[in-house]
Write an enzyme that holds these catalytic residues in place. Structure first.
Site: not given
Length: 579
Positions: A353-354
């Site tokens: 993620d991210e």
């Protein structure tokens, strides 16, 4: 005169949480004592004269067998019934007679508890249940005092015993334990196979005792997955013997670590309660903590003051994307870790993620923030992670960005975890992948506490009133109203494996862990067990759910969990807080 003044001993709540598939109850009272006969099998061959009083220490190395799981469930039932039960005065109107007369031993008693499995019971209990084991059960409690729990596996028996304990209460004067609901018939089983909680163990530290308490609560409400987000940029508390500097230098404190023995103990504790404990080592982003031991592996480490250019949170830092040293590090890491977790889990989360492409402009192995340059490197990186995971006999799990933002080609076995809304879940299933729900807009338990960042006088005004990114706080009703199958075509429902509620620990530590989790996590537990819709296809009633949730909250509190109240007591007693 208020109707409650005329009430005799009539229960207002048939409080099993999560709601069974079908439940019928009566109005007869039965008492239960510790010396109830516990029997296995349809032939009624006795295995125990009473509830066990001490843990069963299996001589078998590795995960618990079915017999271990049932023994643990019986031990927990003994504790719930006779040690941590409660008097339900707050669930009945003022002045009502909600208890039978104190038992002098002559009242109707539960005399027999029969646990039934198909076929050869001894063989069925001699091995650990598989990850996809049938969790359904049927329970009957007759007015003459016979309890029968029939299931396909030890996990079903464990769930049935959990439901049984929720039928009984402690008497205010005698201390005896009774149910006012006999006869009882339950037919039950889960809608979704994956019903979990994700807890952040990197931004804060929770010792084993806290994790055990969480596992006990998860088991009570029939959640069966505990996702440990165990590493992140803020700390690396996971001890890897072949890479000892990782935790020695990367943990927040020398004693804030999880040793291999700690990890095995937590996984075993969960498995005995029907909860699979699995790990996430988030990468390639969220890896700044690795810099403390291996600075040559991390790009864009702790950039200041503009950390937000390179990361979602400080400190910035991401594993280099095209480095042979990183690959060698990952080989060593996973060769050490994966064989140790494999006996207790079938899945492993590799994160994803991210990931901030701007960080790779500072990566000397890439020197580019161009997505067209980075995407094939990301594909190679994730392919390597998943090859290692599959090589250990595990199924990979990733965050949604790997599929939906980076457009990676993922294997058909990969489970994709969504967190950015219902449209993400629909996109995942449309691509043919299995999905886990848990949007930050409804199932993040840390939202609504305001910003944990501090703002300078120059920037303060633009951030006022300092709401966090996922405000407001998601109360239990919001969590309960969320349908994991919303906007998913019927022919893709089978791809939704279930979901998880999430607790990120920027503003959570040991002191508020319980209140951040409970009873809101239990609201998601019922959605994942029973589904978000009733038999008519309508959203389940909050009016019906509130007193049941309040009751399971009382059971959590009685068991040592500092769960928040659902409503003020007047609402629970008088049922008048409805619009």
């Amino acid at each position: 005169m208020h109707l409650s003044h005329f009430l005799l001993f009539t229960p207002l709540v048939s409080a099993i949480w999560p709601l069974p598939r079908t439940l019928t109850t009566g109005t007869s009272t039965l008492w239960i004592s510790r010396n109830v006969a516990v029997k296995y099998g349809s032939a009624g061959a006795s295995i125990s004269s009473s509830f066990p009083a001490s843990p069963n220490i299996s001589s078998q190395a590795g995960p618990p067998t079915g017999a271990d799981i049932v023994h643990t469930a019986l031990l927990r039932a003994n504790n719930a019934l006779f040690k941590t039960n409660f008097v339900p005065w707050m669930l009945h109107p003022r002045g009502s007679v909600f208890e039978p007369g104190a038992d002098d031993g002559s009242g109707p008693q539960v005399t027999e508890l029969c646990l039934q499995l198909p076929g050869d019971t001894a063989a069925a209990l001699s091995t650990p249940p598989p990850p996809d084991a049938d969790e359904s059960y049927n329970l009957t409690l007759t007015v003459d005092g016979t309890v029968t729990i029939a299931a396909q596996t030890a996990l079903g028996l464990s769930h049935g015993l959990s439901s049984l304990t929720q039928l009984f209460y402690s008497h205010s004067s005698s201390g005896g334990v009774y149910t006012p609901l006999a006869p009882v018939t339950i037919v039950d089983g889960p809608v979704f196979p994956h019903r979990g909680l994700n807890l952040d163990l990197s931004r804060s530290y929770f010792p084993k005792e806290d994790l055990y308490r969480v596992l006990d609560a998860l088991s009570l409400v029939k959640m069966n997955r505990f996702h440990l987000h165990i590493t992140d940029s803020q700390s690396w508390p996971l001890v890897i013997p072949s890479l000892p500097d990782l935790a020695a230098k990367g943990a927040t404190r020398p004693d804030w670590v999880y040793t291999p023995e700690d990890l095995a103990a937590v996984q075993d504790y969960g498995a005995r309660r029907g909860v699979m404990v699995y790990l996430e080592t988030d990468m390639p982003g969220h890896t700044a903590s690795i810099y403390q031991a291996y600075p040559e592996l991390v790009a864009a480490y702790d950039v200041r003051p503009n950390w937000d250019t390179y990361a979602a949170e400080p400190p910035s830092g991401t594993l280099k994307l095209n480095s042979s040293k990183v690959e060698a590090f990952l080989d060593t890491l996973f060769a050490d870790l994966l064989p140790r977790v494999k006996p207790w889990t079938s899945i492993y989360h590799t994160g994803g993620d991210e990931v901030n492409e701007k960080a790779y402009g500072l990566d000397d192995s890439v020197k580019s923030s161009d997505k067209s340059v980075l995407q094939p490197l990301m594909q190679k990186f994730v392919d390597g992670l998943h090859k290692r995971v599959r090589g250990a006999g595990l199924t990979p799990v990733v965050w949604e960005e790997m599929l939906l933002v980076w457009n990676l080609t993922l294997g058909p076995d990969v489970i994709v975890q969504a967190w950015q809304g219902e449209t993400a879940v629909a996109a995942i299933t449309a691509a043919g992948h299995k999905a886990l729900v848990g949007s930050s807009t409804v199932w993040y338990l840390d939202c609504g506490h305001g910003q944990w960042l501090s703002f300078t006088p120059q920037t303060s005004a633009q951030f006022y009133p300092y709401a966090d990114y996922c405000s407001p706080r998601h109360n239990w009703k919001v969590i309960y109203a969320h349908d994991p199958l919303a906007h998913i075509p019927a022919d893709q429902h089978h791809l939704v494996q279930g979901g998880e509620v999430h607790l990120w620990a920027e503003q959570t530590d040991r002191q508020n862990l319980d209140t951040m989790l409970w009873p809101r996590a239990a609201a998601a537990a019922e959605v994942l067990w029973a589904g978000a819709k009733d038999e008519l296809g309508q959203n389940r009633s909050q009016v019906e759910a509130a007193p049941r949730l309040a009751e399971v909250r009382e059971r959590l509190v009685a068991g040592g969990v500092r769960a928040e109240p659902v409503q003020m007591v007047w609402c629970l007693r008088e049922r008048g807080c409805v619009l």
